[in-house]
Design an enzyme around this catalytic site. Sequence first.
Site, mmCIF file in Angstrom:
data_model
loop_
_atom_site.group_PDB
_atom_site.id
_atom_site.type_symbol
_atom_site.label_atom_id
_atom_site.label_comp_id
_atom_site.label_asym_id
_atom_site.label_seq_id
_atom_site.Cartn_x
_atom_site.Cartn_y
_atom_site.Cartn_z
ATOM 1 N N TYR A 159 -57.134 -60.450 30.888
ATOM 2 C CA TYR A 159 -56.148 -60.461 31.968
ATOM 3 C C TYR A 159 -56.838 -60.459 33.332
ATOM 4 O O TYR A 159 -56.508 -61.258 34.213
ATOM 5 C CB TYR A 159 -55.243 -59.242 31.829
ATOM 6 N N LYS A 163 -56.807 -63.249 36.572
ATOM 7 C CA LYS A 163 -56.362 -62.932 37.930
ATOM 8 C C LYS A 163 -57.447 -63.239 38.955
ATOM 9 O O LYS A 163 -57.161 -63.712 40.062
ATOM 10 C CB LYS A 163 -55.931 -61.461 38.008
#
Length: 248
Positions: A159, A163
């Site tokens: 994740y 980002k």
Amino acid sequence: MDNNRFQNKVAIVTGAGEGIGYEIAYQLSSRGTNVILNDIDEAKANSASEIINQQTQGTCKPYAGDVANVNTLQDMVKTTVATFGQLNFTICNAGLTSWGDFFEYQQEDFDRVLGVNLRGSYFLTQASARQMRAQGDGGRIVLMSSVTGHQAIRDLSCYGMTKAALEMLARNLVVELSPYKITINAVAPGAIVTPRNLNDDAQYEQHWGEIIPTQRAGFPADIANAVLFFLAPESSQITGQTLIVDGG
């Protein structure tokens, strides 16, 4: 900021059935912007749009679909233009958080996170920028990053990687989008009180309020305000930037 600047503009907001995306759509519609509200959950998209239409002056239309599907993204832009005649703002908010021990993380989880967080944002940006370029009067694109793109969090390797990549995408596309008066920026939320986070931790607001220097957790309105800043005409000279909204 003059709210009239958003009147009769047209926006796409993805992942907006609840939480941050919903608040962004709501705030835009409150200022007279016409919104295509996307969510993978059709019931959430319909319900959120109905509430926004009842409470604001803009027009909000639901669009259910998975942002990991490039055909869906292209159709979303076409539907937006067919419905409202133009596209001025795109907010790539949809994202998937996936926790997992790096040593045990599975390929199917990896592929799904990259599909939603990166493929979805990349190709919606592409389809939106093509439309904005054709219109000839510029546009605004905002990507949704996270503080996890700046600091290591255990079990969020995949994740966090996505980002950080979105912030690089915003920096890189400055070169290609600026000639067409299109700005692209990213917002990186910290700990935000959303239904998803409260579902994981009923005391989420209290726990983070004890850690954050401002002595409170963030709320979706804090992120929506940052997005509106990037969308405003006054921010036309700001592009390729990431604004971290985490209370310090």
